[in-house]
Design a protein around this motif. Structure first.
Motif, short mmCIF file in Angstrom:
data_model
loop_
_atom_site.label_atom_id
_atom_site.label_comp_id
_atom_site.label_asym_id
_atom_site.label_seq_id
_atom_site.Cartn_x
_atom_site.Cartn_y
_atom_site.Cartn_z
N UNK A 182 0.82 -1.22 0.00
CA UNK A 182 0.00 0.00 0.00
C UNK A 182 0.85 1.27 0.00
N UNK A 183 1.95 1.24 0.72
CA UNK A 183 2.82 2.43 0.80
C UNK A 183 4.17 2.10 0.14
N UNK A 184 4.26 2.31 -1.17
CA UNK A 184 5.47 1.94 -1.91
C UNK A 184 6.67 2.79 -1.51
N UNK A 185 6.45 4.06 -1.20
CA UNK A 185 7.58 4.93 -0.84
C UNK A 185 8.27 4.42 0.43
N UNK A 186 7.46 4.01 1.40
CA UNK A 186 8.03 3.46 2.64
C UNK A 186 8.77 2.15 2.35
N UNK A 187 8.17 1.31 1.48
CA UNK A 187 8.82 0.04 1.12
C UNK A 187 10.15 0.30 0.41
N UNK A 188 10.14 1.25 -0.53
CA UNK A 188 11.37 1.60 -1.24
C UNK A 188 12.46 2.03 -0.25
N UNK A 189 12.09 2.88 0.70
CA UNK A 189 13.06 3.43 1.66
C UNK A 189 13.73 2.32 2.46
N UNK A 190 12.92 1.44 3.04
CA UNK A 190 13.49 0.37 3.87
C UNK A 190 14.26 -0.64 3.02
N UNK A 191 13.74 -0.94 1.83
CA UNK A 191 14.38 -1.94 0.97
C UNK A 191 15.72 -1.45 0.44
N UNK A 192 15.77 -0.19 0.03
CA UNK A 192 17.04 0.35 -0.47
C UNK A 192 18.12 0.32 0.60
N UNK A 193 17.76 0.63 1.82
CA UNK A 193 18.74 0.58 2.91
C UNK A 193 19.23 -0.85 3.16
N UNK B 268 23.16 13.48 4.06
CA UNK B 268 23.60 13.32 2.67
C UNK B 268 23.12 11.98 2.11
N UNK B 269 23.34 10.87 2.86
CA UNK B 269 22.96 9.53 2.41
C UNK B 269 21.44 9.41 2.34
N UNK B 270 20.77 9.91 3.38
CA UNK B 270 19.31 9.84 3.40
C UNK B 270 18.70 10.57 2.21
N UNK B 271 19.29 11.73 1.87
CA UNK B 271 18.75 12.51 0.75
C UNK B 271 18.96 11.81 -0.59
N UNK B 272 20.09 11.11 -0.73
CA UNK B 272 20.33 10.35 -1.97
C UNK B 272 19.20 9.34 -2.17
N UNK B 273 18.90 8.58 -1.12
CA UNK B 273 17.87 7.54 -1.22
C UNK B 273 16.50 8.17 -1.47
N UNK B 274 16.19 9.28 -0.76
CA UNK B 274 14.89 9.95 -0.95
C UNK B 274 14.74 10.47 -2.38
N UNK B 275 15.84 10.98 -2.93
CA UNK B 275 15.78 11.52 -4.29
C UNK B 275 15.62 10.41 -5.32
#
Length: 663
Positions: free
Chosen positions: A113-124, A170-177
């Motif tokens: 349901x929340x792909x942005x949250x899934x992307x964030x945790x999965x990328x990390x 810096x790292x967090x912003x890379x993933x968010x972008x």
């Protein structure tokens, strides 16, 4: 002259002309010094992980899955990295994503349901796994493995950490972008492919990619594009190489095996082989023949065929088998030195009574309908058969895809390989009963041991590249001999009982007596003798073979001769799994140990994606290194040491003015 200058002069043993050529790559003292520092550092990294597989026999789904999960290594790394911080279901889902990123992403999008949250945790999570698998390599090597479009971003993520407060934002912003610019899917796919690539540093295929399974052409596509692979030819591989080179007996064998196991997809879709002429000939010739003994082994087929098609395949199967026996007789008669007269069996048939007269006995034949065989001249091809053989010949020799794969066999393949104190060859080194190397005569000259395999390697290449008509003609016939000849190091049995298995019920005639090598290889002294023949004298050396399936179900062991011999054919092919009781081995050689991974059958790619169903594998320690093995302990380390020595001589030449620095 100062002692230092004298020492520098004595250090220069290389030809000055060579040093001048080397100076083009390293034009200054600074450049040469930097490269020495770099190479010395690389020597102290852990050795890369080597994976050894053999006898894949067209089982492309299981093979590709084993590459994707690195024989279970990725799953173990995920467990080590995340431990109890992730639930088992989450670790399972992460592994499936790494193995099949595109397909898994599609499923996630349908459920999440929340792909942005899934992307964030999965990328990390993926960054953590990628940092782990890349840690044993230089930044330069990792950089060369990166997809170009994401190279800079991945480098930043791999070499920085959110634990560093100065870099956290810096790292967090890379993933968010990455997420906000809708590049997360492509980035995840790139990261997963990178993890797969870095987990296996080099891949060794110890023969027999072809036959029995449905997708040898797909496996070859994978290998031809693999980042670091070598292939030791097996007899089934040589059969296909012979077919590509235009050996008609090899062509007939290839088609017959495809008919027997129902792997027509490889021929027709994989290589564009036109089987219509064979189908037409078979329907006309065997219209009223049930061809019972040539029925397809349906349980191994690449798909389910309707009854009508099954009958046609059986007719085609019989047609090409009879043609094969005739064509093989031509080679046997041309080369009495092959010692294969015992394979001339068509003239031993009593066609009126349907009996085979063999070895002083008579055997009732299971099929005695041979409309294309003239009892007075049984090995003569009919006019229709000649026409069919010519069409099949043209189809094989003009297949661009097959030519591409054979080029890969030539560039990446050989009869044997010596690598990091391991000797790899598919089947055998022909031996006499007393353990001495058996002499095999080729073109009037005797060869044994390493010289035999070197000569065979030369002949294989001569069949494709030699302009000498006589040599090429012999080499072309020899490709077939390598498939089934009694002194072939790729076969080494007294016969290939193809005819008997089709036509005679008595299983005594089906037996193929193995050469002395297959019993003597259980002895440590024999293995050491073979290793020394190939220039290997190391207490941690091994011979790695395939070819003969290890019948684990009957208590056979892959580790023999006190650990000197490793036979890693565990039955990748479904046709062998009832005999072996398992579904293949992978031998994994990393910096700390040599491990044998035993695989259970792989259900399907679809289940692996949809249900996260991984191959069940068990690991067994073959040899443990008390000290971690470094690059300097490997063959690559020897090469790097030589390069360092040459660079040091270049430095001395610069400082003495023997070679001038360049701007």
């Amino acid at each position: 002259m100062s002692e230092n200058k004298k020492a520098q002069e004595q250090a220069i043993t290389l030809d000055i002309h060579y040093l001048k050529l080397l100076s083009r790559l390293f034009p200054t003292v600074a450049a040469a010094s930097t490269e020495i520092i770099n190479l010395e550092a690389i020597l102290n990294l852990p050795k890369g992980t080597e994976h050894f597989l053999t006898d894949i026999h067209g089982e492309y789904e299981a093979f590709q899955h084993v590459l994707k999960n690195a024989s279970g290594s990725i799953k173990r790394k995920v467990n080590d990295i995340f431990g109890n911080t992730l639930r088992e279901s989450e670790k399972k889902a992460l592994c499936t994503l790494i193995y099949y990123p595109q397909e898994k992403l599609q499923i996630v999008k349908e459920q999440e349901k929340d792909m942005n949250d899934w992307y964030l945790t999965t990328l990390n999570k993926l960054v953590s796994v990628c940092q782990n698998v890349s840690s044993k390599y230089t930044r330069s090597k990792v950089r060369k493995s990166l997809p170009e479009e994401f190279s800079y971003i991945i480098q930043e993520l791999l070499h920085e950490t959110v634990d560093d407060q100065n870099k956290q934002g810096y790292i967090t912003q890379i993933i968010n972008t990455i997420i906000s610019t809708q590049r997360a899917d492509d980035f995840i796919i790139a990261m997963c492919n990178l993890i797969q690539r870095l987990t296996i540093d080099s891949l060794h295929i110890v023969g027999d990619i072809f036959d029995r399974g449905p997708g040898a052409h797909i496996i070859m596509d994978t290998l031809c594009n693999y980042h670091n692979v070598d292939i030791q030819w097996g007899n089934h591989d040589l059969l296909w190489m012979g077919a590509a080179a235009g050996n008609d007996s090899c062509i007939a064998n290839v088609i017959r095996i495809s008919m027997r196991y129902g792997t027509l997809t490889t021929l027709e879709e994989g290589y564009g082989i036109n089987l219509l002429p064979l189908a037409t000939f078979a329907m006309d010739t065997y219209a009223n023949d049930p061809c019972t003994v040539f029925a397809l082994k349906q349980k191994y087929a690449d798909k389910t065929y309707p009854e009508k098609t099954l009958r046609l395949i059986a007719q085609m199967h019989k047609a090409i088998a009879v043609i094969q026996f005739k064509l093989e007789a031509g080679i046997i008669k041309r080369h009495p030195e092959f010692g294969m007269d015992g394979r001339l069996l068509l003239d031993k048939i009593d066609f009126k009574r349907g009996m085979l007269c063999y070895g002083g006995k008579e055997y009732k034949m299971l099929d005695s309908e041979f409309p294309t065989i003239d009892p007075n001249d049984p090995y003569r091809l009919t006019a229709e058969e000649c026409d069919l053989v010519e069409k099949l010949h043209n189809s094989f020799t003009h297949s661009e895809k097959l030519r591409k794969h054979i080029r890969c066999f030539m560039t990446e393949g050989s009869m044997y390989l010596v690598c990091n104190n391991n000797l790899l060859f598919h089947a055998s080194i022909p031996l006499n009963a007393d353990g001495s190397f058996k002499e095999v005569t080729i073109l009037g000259e005797k060869f044994a041991g390493k010289r035999l395999l070197d000569r065979v390697d030369q002949l294989v290449r001569a069949a494709f590249f030699d302009d000498n008509n006589d040599t090429t003609s012999f080499a072309l016939d020899y490709l077939w001999y390598l498939w089934c000849g009694p002194d072939s190091p790729l076969f080494d049995k007294d016969k290939m009982a193809t005819f008997e298995r089709y036509f005679i019920a008595d299983k005594e005639l089906h037996k193929e007596e193995k050469g002395a090598y297959y019993t003597l290889r259980d002895r440590e002294d024999i293995c050491n003798k073979i290793l020394q023949e190939f220039g290997i004298d190391n207490p941690h050396s091994h011979i790695i073979n395939g070819h003969v399936p290890v019948k684990t179900i009957k208590g056979e062991q892959p580790v023999k001769a006190n650990g000197k011999m490793l036979v890693i054919d565990g039955g990748f092919s479904r046709a062998y799994q009832p005999e072996t009781g398992i579904a293949g081995y992978t031998l994994v050689f990393h910096s700390r140990a040599l491990q044998l991974v035993q695989h259970e059958p792989f259900e399907s790619r679809q289940k692996a994606i949809e249900e996260g169903l991984d191959i069940k594998s068990n690991s067994f320690l073959v040899e443990f290194n008390s000290q971690r093995m470094l690059v300097k302990d490997t063959d690559k380390g020897k090469v790097l040491r030589k390069q360092i020595d040459e660079l040091k001589q270049l430095l001395a030449a610069y400082r003495l003015g023997v070679v001038k620095e360049r701007n």
